[in-house]
Design a protein around this motif. Structure first.
Motif, PDB file in Angstrom:
ATOM      1  N   ARG A 189      -6.531   1.855  20.332  1.00 27.85           N
ATOM      2  CA  ARG A 189      -7.864   1.485  19.874  1.00 27.85           C
ATOM      3  C   ARG A 189      -7.858   0.429  18.780  1.00 27.85           C
ATOM      4  O   ARG A 189      -8.758  -0.413  18.710  1.00 27.85           O
ATOM      5  N   SER A 190      -6.860   0.478  17.909  1.00 21.77           N
ATOM      6  CA  SER A 190      -6.850  -0.438  16.765  1.00 21.77           C
ATOM      7  C   SER A 190      -5.421  -0.719  16.340  1.00 21.77           C
ATOM      8  O   SER A 190      -4.582   0.192  16.316  1.00 21.77           O
ATOM      9  N   VAL A 191      -5.120  -1.989  16.026  1.00 25.67           N
ATOM     10  CA  VAL A 191      -3.789  -2.366  15.568  1.00 25.67           C
ATOM     11  C   VAL A 191      -3.870  -3.216  14.307  1.00 25.67           C
ATOM     12  O   VAL A 191      -4.867  -3.904  14.057  1.00 25.67           O
ATOM     13  N   LEU A 192      -2.802  -3.145  13.546  1.00 24.91           N
ATOM     14  CA  LEU A 192      -2.633  -3.991  12.364  1.00 24.91           C
ATOM     15  C   LEU A 192      -1.743  -5.168  12.736  1.00 24.91           C
ATOM     16  O   LEU A 192      -0.684  -4.995  13.341  1.00 24.91           O
ATOM     17  N   MET A 193      -2.181  -6.388  12.370  1.00 15.13           N
ATOM     18  CA  MET A 193      -1.389  -7.589  12.625  1.00 15.13           C
ATOM     19  C   MET A 193      -1.469  -8.523  11.409  1.00 15.13           C
ATOM     20  O   MET A 193      -2.302  -8.348  10.517  1.00 15.13           O
ATOM     21  N   ARG A 194      -0.565  -9.495  11.377  1.00 10.98           N
ATOM     22  CA  ARG A 194      -0.622 -10.559  10.363  1.00 10.98           C
ATOM     23  C   ARG A 194      -0.168 -11.845  11.034  1.00 10.98           C
ATOM     24  O   ARG A 194       0.864 -11.867  11.711  1.00 10.98           O
ATOM     25  N   ARG A 195      -0.920 -12.892  10.882  1.00  8.32           N
ATOM     26  CA  ARG A 195      -0.590 -14.151  11.554  1.00  8.32           C
ATOM     27  C   ARG A 195       0.720 -14.727  11.005  1.00  8.32           C
ATOM     28  O   ARG A 195       1.086 -14.480   9.855  1.00  8.32           O
ATOM     29  N   PRO A 196       1.428 -15.493  11.838  1.00 10.58           N
ATOM     30  CA  PRO A 196       2.706 -16.067  11.402  1.00 10.58           C
ATOM     31  C   PRO A 196       2.559 -16.898  10.133  1.00 10.58           C
ATOM     32  O   PRO A 196       1.603 -17.655   9.980  1.00 10.58           O
ATOM     33  N   SER A 197       3.519 -16.762   9.248  1.00  6.63           N
ATOM     34  CA  SER A 197       3.501 -17.472   7.970  1.00  6.63           C
ATOM     35  C   SER A 197       3.604 -18.984   8.166  1.00  6.63           C
ATOM     36  O   SER A 197       4.385 -19.461   8.996  1.00  6.63           O
ATOM     37  N   ARG A 198       2.849 -19.726   7.366  1.00  2.19           N
ATOM     38  CA  ARG A 198       2.962 -21.189   7.373  1.00  2.19           C
ATOM     39  C   ARG A 198       4.319 -21.634   6.836  1.00  2.19           C
ATOM     40  O   ARG A 198       4.752 -22.771   7.054  1.00  2.19           O
ATOM     41  N   VAL A 251      -4.876  -1.603   5.003  1.00  2.71           N
ATOM     42  CA  VAL A 251      -5.242  -0.437   5.806  1.00  2.71           C
ATOM     43  C   VAL A 251      -6.203   0.479   5.054  1.00  2.71           C
ATOM     44  O   VAL A 251      -7.095   1.089   5.658  1.00  2.71           O
ATOM     45  N   ALA A 252      -6.050   0.556   3.734  1.00  7.48           N
ATOM     46  CA  ALA A 252      -6.988   1.366   2.957  1.00  7.48           C
ATOM     47  C   ALA A 252      -8.392   0.769   3.014  1.00  7.48           C
ATOM     48  O   ALA A 252      -9.383   1.495   3.138  1.00  7.48           O
ATOM     49  N   ALA A 253      -8.486  -0.555   2.950  1.00  9.61           N
ATOM     50  CA  ALA A 253      -9.791  -1.211   3.037  1.00  9.61           C
ATOM     51  C   ALA A 253     -10.431  -0.998   4.404  1.00  9.61           C
ATOM     52  O   ALA A 253     -11.661  -0.945   4.523  1.00  9.61           O
ATOM     53  N   ALA A 254      -9.591  -0.860   5.440  1.00 10.80           N
ATOM     54  CA  ALA A 254     -10.118  -0.590   6.781  1.00 10.80           C
ATOM     55  C   ALA A 254     -10.627   0.837   6.915  1.00 10.80           C
ATOM     56  O   ALA A 254     -11.367   1.145   7.851  1.00 10.80           O
ATOM     57  N   GLY A 255     -10.214   1.718   5.992  1.00 13.37           N
ATOM     58  CA  GLY A 255     -10.659   3.100   6.012  1.00 13.37           C
ATOM     59  C   GLY A 255      -9.581   4.106   6.347  1.00 13.37           C
ATOM     60  O   GLY A 255      -9.829   5.306   6.375  1.00 13.37           O
ATOM     61  N   LEU A 256      -8.354   3.639   6.606  1.00 10.32           N
ATOM     62  CA  LEU A 256      -7.268   4.513   7.020  1.00 10.32           C
ATOM     63  C   LEU A 256      -6.754   5.333   5.833  1.00 10.32           C
ATOM     64  O   LEU A 256      -6.401   4.767   4.802  1.00 10.32           O
ATOM     65  N   PRO A 257      -6.663   6.649   5.948  1.00  8.14           N
ATOM     66  CA  PRO A 257      -6.103   7.460   4.865  1.00  8.14           C
ATOM     67  C   PRO A 257      -4.613   7.171   4.655  1.00  8.14           C
ATOM     68  O   PRO A 257      -3.867   6.984   5.621  1.00  8.14           O
ATOM     69  N   ILE A 258      -4.187   7.144   3.400  1.00  8.78           N
ATOM     70  CA  ILE A 258      -2.782   7.004   3.049  1.00  8.78           C
ATOM     71  C   ILE A 258      -2.247   8.408   2.757  1.00  8.78           C
ATOM     72  O   ILE A 258      -2.688   9.061   1.809  1.00  8.78           O
ATOM     73  N   LEU A 259      -1.309   8.873   3.562  1.00  5.47           N
ATOM     74  CA  LEU A 259      -0.835  10.251   3.474  1.00  5.47           C
ATOM     75  C   LEU A 259       0.437  10.390   2.648  1.00  5.47           C
ATOM     76  O   LEU A 259       0.821  11.508   2.298  1.00  5.47           O
ATOM     77  N   GLY A 260       1.085   9.285   2.323  1.00  6.45           N
ATOM     78  CA  GLY A 260       2.312   9.350   1.549  1.00  6.45           C
ATOM     79  C   GLY A 260       2.920   7.978   1.385  1.00  6.45           C
ATOM     80  O   GLY A 260       2.516   7.018   2.054  1.00  6.45           O
ATOM     81  N   THR A 261       3.905   7.879   0.487  1.00 10.10           N
ATOM     82  CA  THR A 261       4.594   6.615   0.216  1.00 10.10           C
ATOM     83  C   THR A 261       6.063   6.902  -0.039  1.00 10.10           C
ATOM     84  O   THR A 261       6.401   7.852  -0.759  1.00 10.10           O
ATOM     85  N   ILE A 262       6.940   6.099   0.531  1.00  8.49           N
ATOM     86  CA  ILE A 262       8.378   6.223   0.287  1.00  8.49           C
ATOM     87  C   ILE A 262       8.700   5.577  -1.051  1.00  8.49           C
ATOM     88  O   ILE A 262       8.263   4.463  -1.334  1.00  8.49           O
ATOM     89  N   THR A 263       9.444   6.278  -1.884  1.00  4.07           N
ATOM     90  CA  THR A 263       9.744   5.800  -3.234  1.00  4.07           C
ATOM     91  C   THR A 263      11.250   5.881  -3.491  1.00  4.07           C
ATOM     92  O   THR A 263      12.040   6.127  -2.582  1.00  4.07           O
ATOM     93  N   GLY A 264      11.627   5.704  -4.760  1.00  3.82           N
ATOM     94  CA  GLY A 264      13.030   5.803  -5.155  1.00  3.82           C
ATOM     95  C   GLY A 264      13.899   4.828  -4.400  1.00  3.82           C
ATOM     96  O   GLY A 264      13.540   3.662  -4.209  1.00  3.82           O
ATOM     97  N   GLN A 292       2.599  -3.611  -0.650  1.00  3.50           N
ATOM     98  CA  GLN A 292       1.337  -3.557  -1.389  1.00  3.50           C
ATOM     99  C   GLN A 292       0.196  -4.162  -0.574  1.00  3.50           C
ATOM    100  O   GLN A 292      -0.892  -3.582  -0.479  1.00  3.50           O
ATOM    101  N   SER A 293       0.441  -5.312   0.027  1.00  4.42           N
ATOM    102  CA  SER A 293      -0.578  -5.970   0.842  1.00  4.42           C
ATOM    103  C   SER A 293      -0.994  -5.102   2.019  1.00  4.42           C
ATOM    104  O   SER A 293      -2.186  -4.987   2.343  1.00  4.42           O
ATOM    105  N   ILE A 294      -0.012  -4.467   2.656  1.00  6.68           N
ATOM    106  CA  ILE A 294      -0.302  -3.604   3.800  1.00  6.68           C
ATOM    107  C   ILE A 294      -1.125  -2.391   3.362  1.00  6.68           C
ATOM    108  O   ILE A 294      -2.090  -1.992   4.026  1.00  6.68           O
ATOM    109  N   THR A 295      -0.754  -1.788   2.244  1.00  9.14           N
ATOM    110  CA  THR A 295      -1.494  -0.633   1.730  1.00  9.14           C
ATOM    111  C   THR A 295      -2.947  -0.995   1.467  1.00  9.14           C
ATOM    112  O   THR A 295      -3.872  -0.262   1.850  1.00  9.14           O
ATOM    113  N   GLN A 296      -3.161  -2.137   0.819  1.00  3.89           N
ATOM    114  CA  GLN A 296      -4.525  -2.571   0.504  1.00  3.89           C
ATOM    115  C   GLN A 296      -5.321  -2.838   1.779  1.00  3.89           C
ATOM    116  O   GLN A 296      -6.504  -2.489   1.869  1.00  3.89           O
TER     117      GLN A 296
END
Length: 336
Positions: A52-61, A164-177, A158-162
């Motif tokens: 139904r929905s995918v995340l993408m990013r256009r190729p870098s200049r 998907v969160a802006a799209a409304g997707l819940p963030i359930l966890g983050t890998i750290t350390g 960070q960019s990805i988190t911002q």
């Protein structure tokens, strides 16, 4: 004048709290709860539900700045001396062709009713940021933000988190350390079972953290070890239906293939002349998009498994190190 003491107010407030809640059930990821609180049934329980929905990013200049004088004979690629990018083969990126093929992929997705959520372009050094599969994984209810292994990609999280969160997707966890988790090495085979390939890019600490987060969601995560410098599980395997997977037996870990067989999942093998044919995107059960330069595997899938294949040109972006699957992350698939 009537004076209401603090203790009387607290007692009154307590009655309101008892009347108004709390309501621990229904649980977070129950369909009605997700839809009423978070707007839709986010996430995915497998790799084959209707997309139904995918995340993408256009190729870098920044890819347009790669020149042929960076050729490294030993590696067979154009390589940045500062290790911020590589491009396989001796020819510099053909940016018009790359953009045309990428837009063709986007158009194919939208023609199939798939919403495309774009992350914003980053600085010119982020030449691998087009591969949105890697900074996160999605499960029923939302996303877990990973931690990318190479320095050239560190900071995409960070960019990805911002986004998907802006799209409304819940963030359930983050890998750290010191954990390293990239989405290309994560495969959901059942609603309650997933596999994670540890490799030069995904380490045991990342597996441990991801397994702990998934355990809270009722999902068991099994670890398999990828051979040599194979970086991701999606380079050697892809689920096509609930009980059908395409594998490259020359690259796929044997313990992973036997685990699939033990689950009753049939495996078909890519043609040996098309090593990277597993990197495709599933739109629905036995309905896929794959690059058009892999006709032998495509023919086998049609003839032996009745797979509906849409073949598109996508060869130029492959020289950057990833394919169709790498270039997307599902934000929503249908799940029961």
């Amino acid at each position: 004048m009537t004076i209401i003491s603090d203790s009387t107010m607290e007692l009154s407030d307590g009655k309101f709290h008892r009347l108004m809640g709390p309501e621990a059930t229904p649980p977070f990821s129950e369909h009605g709860e997700l839809e009423s609180v978070w707007g839709r049934r986010w996430g995915a329980a497998d790799e084959v539900g209707k997309l139904r929905s995918v995340l993408m990013r256009r190729p870098s200049r920044g890819l347009g700045k790669i020149t042929e004088d960076a050729w490294n004979e030993e590696l067979g690629a154009l390589v940045d001396p500062d290790r911020r990018w590589y491009w396989t083969g001796p020819d510099a990126p053909n940016m018009p062709l790359l953009d045309t093929q990428y837009q063709g992929f986007v158009d194919t997705l939208t023609a199939n009713g798939v919403e495309v959520v774009f992350a914003p372009e980053l600085g010119s050094t982020f030449t691998k940021a087009v591969y949105t599969r890697d900074p996160l994984v999605t499960i029923p209810g939302g996303a877990i933000i990973g931690r990318l292994a190479p320095r050239m990609r560190r900071g995409e999280e960070q960019s990805i988190t911002q986004t998907v969160a802006a799209a409304g997707l819940p963030i359930l966890g983050t890998i750290t350390g010191a954990g390293l988790v990239e989405g290309g090495s994560f495969v959901k085979v059942r609603k309650d079972l997933a596999f994670f390939g540890t490799s030069v890019r995904c380490n045991p600490d990342g597996y441990r953290q991801l397994a702990n987060i998934l355990e809270e969601q009722g999902i068991t995560l099994k670890q398999v070890n990828l051979p040599g410098y194979l970086i991701h599980l999606d380079m050697c395997s892809v689920m096509i239906d609930d009980n059908l997977a395409l594998v490259n037996p020359r690259l796929a870990p044997y313990d992973y293939m036997t685990a699939l067989w033990d689950l009753g999942i049939e495996t078909l093998e890519v043609d040996s002349r098309e090593e990277w044919a597993c990197n495709m995107l599933v739109l629905d059960k036995r309905k896929v998009i794959m690059p058009d330069h892999l006709p032998l595997t495509a023919s086998m899938l049609r003839d032996e498994a009745g797979v509906d294949i849409t073949a598109i040109p996508f060869r130029e972006i492959l020289k950057n190190g990833g394919g169709l699957h790498c270039s997307t992350m599902e934000l929503q698939r249908d799940w029961a």
